[in-house]
Design an enzyme around this catalytic site. Structure first.
Site, mmCIF file in Angstrom:
data_model
loop_
_atom_site.group_PDB
_atom_site.id
_atom_site.type_symbol
_atom_site.label_atom_id
_atom_site.label_comp_id
_atom_site.label_asym_id
_atom_site.label_seq_id
_atom_site.Cartn_x
_atom_site.Cartn_y
_atom_site.Cartn_z
ATOM 1 N N HIS A 1 0.834 -1.204 0.000
ATOM 2 C CA HIS A 1 0.000 0.000 0.000
ATOM 3 C C HIS A 1 0.872 1.259 0.000
ATOM 4 C CE1 HIS A 1 -2.595 -2.971 2.353
ATOM 5 N NE2 HIS A 1 -3.363 -2.692 1.313
ATOM 6 N N GLY B 1 -2.786 -1.857 -7.192
ATOM 7 C CA GLY B 1 -1.656 -2.768 -7.290
ATOM 8 C C GLY B 1 -1.876 -3.843 -8.343
HETATM 9 P P1 AMP Z 1 -6.303 -4.130 -0.262
HETATM 10 O O1 AMP Z 1 -6.164 -3.289 0.962
HETATM 11 O O2 AMP Z 1 -5.731 -5.497 -0.114
HETATM 12 O O3 AMP Z 1 -7.681 -4.113 -0.838
HETATM 13 O O4 AMP Z 1 -5.373 -3.455 -1.354
HETATM 14 C C1 AMP Z 1 -5.484 -2.083 -1.654
HETATM 15 C C2 AMP Z 1 -4.641 -1.778 -2.855
HETATM 16 O O5 AMP Z 1 -3.279 -2.104 -2.595
HETATM 17 C C3 AMP Z 1 -5.067 -2.598 -4.083
HETATM 18 O O6 AMP Z 1 -4.969 -1.793 -5.226
HETATM 19 C C4 AMP Z 1 -4.044 -3.700 -4.094
HETATM 20 O O7 AMP Z 1 -3.830 -4.245 -5.375
HETATM 21 C C5 AMP Z 1 -2.801 -2.972 -3.591
HETATM 22 N N1 AMP Z 1 -1.843 -3.934 -3.051
HETATM 23 C C6 AMP Z 1 -2.085 -4.909 -2.148
HETATM 24 N N2 AMP Z 1 -0.982 -5.646 -1.942
HETATM 25 C C7 AMP Z 1 -0.018 -5.130 -2.743
HETATM 26 C C8 AMP Z 1 1.349 -5.454 -3.004
HETATM 27 N N3 AMP Z 1 1.953 -6.466 -2.398
HETATM 28 N N4 AMP Z 1 2.020 -4.711 -3.904
HETATM 29 C C9 AMP Z 1 1.420 -3.677 -4.539
HETATM 30 N N5 AMP Z 1 0.135 -3.320 -4.341
HETATM 31 C C10 AMP Z 1 -0.574 -4.031 -3.457
#
Ligand code: AMP
Length: 282
Positions: free
Chosen positions: A37, A147
């Site tokens: 994030h 991401g």
């Molecule tokens: P989430 O909180 O898991 O819904 O993720 C929020 C955002 O962070 C989404 O756009 C995900 O794709 C991105 N994200 C989560 N994990 C990663 C990672 N390891 N690398 C890059 N972006 C990420």
């Protein structure tokens, strides 16, 4: 850094930013912030006047048997991390702020959600597209940052934003990984130590695919078999899917040619993990 919890206050701030012609960068998250994030927040900081991190564990995108209740929540720590990484504002609304009594609208993206995460998690992308559209409506981003880790989600959000004419550029940024290659995810915290060690089979299978394709492998079938064998050797692993797809349509590709996305979804014990890589075969 501001903490905003009400839709009304968010909308009022957005109106002000628009009047001042500020470039607004938005990073939508479900909180439990980690380096993945933070990498999105850093790029948002470089490219915008105002950086908004949204934190909302969206019940609509979890199935009835899924881990909504178990999903990690850590707003105090998240606020500190977001502020330290350069966010101007954390928008962390309650469920009733986003879905007040009587709410019934949903956004269905078409064929892009028929397979993979959409097939394994029915209703998941309806939940994602709906909440992201609401968050975009409330924050009017110039740029939004997602991401590659959630590859199908990034394609779905791009489609939704284009179809609904959001004037927002969607940036898809590379997956941030642990030292051993495991893609960072809030869900990694629920792995037991032995499971955590086995969780690297996802990235190992993806790296195997990259190696085989670079060495000239032409057919997806045998490669998928080999990836499945590698993953299945881990005793806690249960494969949901291993797929080689067209990077834009997400349709299966049997000839290893063109812009490919290689997708894996694997249960490690009680935790479901996903990962992917993109490979271009000229
Ligand atoms: P989430 O909180 O898991 O819904 O993720 C929020 C955002 O962070 C989404 O756009 C995900 O794709 C991105 N994200 C989560 N994990 C990663 C990672 N390891 N690398 C890059 N972006 C990420």
């Amino acid at each position: 850094m501001k903490l905003v919890r009400s839709v009304k206050q968010m909308a009022a701030l957005t109106a002000g930013y628009q009047q001042q012609r500020r470039r607004v960068g938005v990073v939508p998250t479900m909180g439990a912030l980690h380096e993945g994030h933070l990498s999105l927040i850093r790029v948002a900081r470089e490219q915008n006047d105002i950086v908004i991190v949204t934190i909302f564990v969206n019940p609509l995108q979890f199935g009835p048997q899924e881990d909504f209740k178990r999903y990690p929540r850590s707003l105090t720590k998240d606020r500190r991390l977001a502020a330290a990484t350069g966010a101007d504002l954390v928008f962390a609304p309650s469920i009733t702020e986003i879905y007040p009594a009587g709410f019934q609208t949903g956004i269905d993206v078409g064929e892009l959600v028929a397979r993979w995460e959409g097939a394994s998690r029915l209703g998941h992308f309806r939940g994602v597209a709906t909440v992201v559209a609401i968050l975009f409506q409330l924050t009017q981003p110039t740029n939004a940052y997602v991401g590659q880790k959630d590859y199908q989600q990034s394609v779905v959000i791009r489609r939704m934003a284009a179809d609904l004419r959001f004037r927002c550029r969607i940036h898809v940024l590379p997956t941030v990984r642990e030292a051993d290659g495991l893609a960072m995810s809030s869900r990694n915290a629920s792995l037991r130590p032995a499971e955590r060690r086995q969780a690297t089979v996802l990235v190992q299978a993806l790296e195997l695919a990259r190696t085989r394709i670079q060495a000239g492998a032409g057919d997806a079938g045998p490669l998928i078999d080999e990836m499945r064998q590698l993953i299945s050797a881990a005793t806690s692993a249960r494969i949901d899917y291993v797929a080689i797809v067209h990077a834009r349509t997400l349709e299966p590709q049997w000839r290893l040619h063109g812009a490919l996305a290689i997708l894996v979804a694997v249960w490690i014990g009680r935790t479901r993990l996903i990962d992917n890589i993109l490979v271009d075969v000229p």
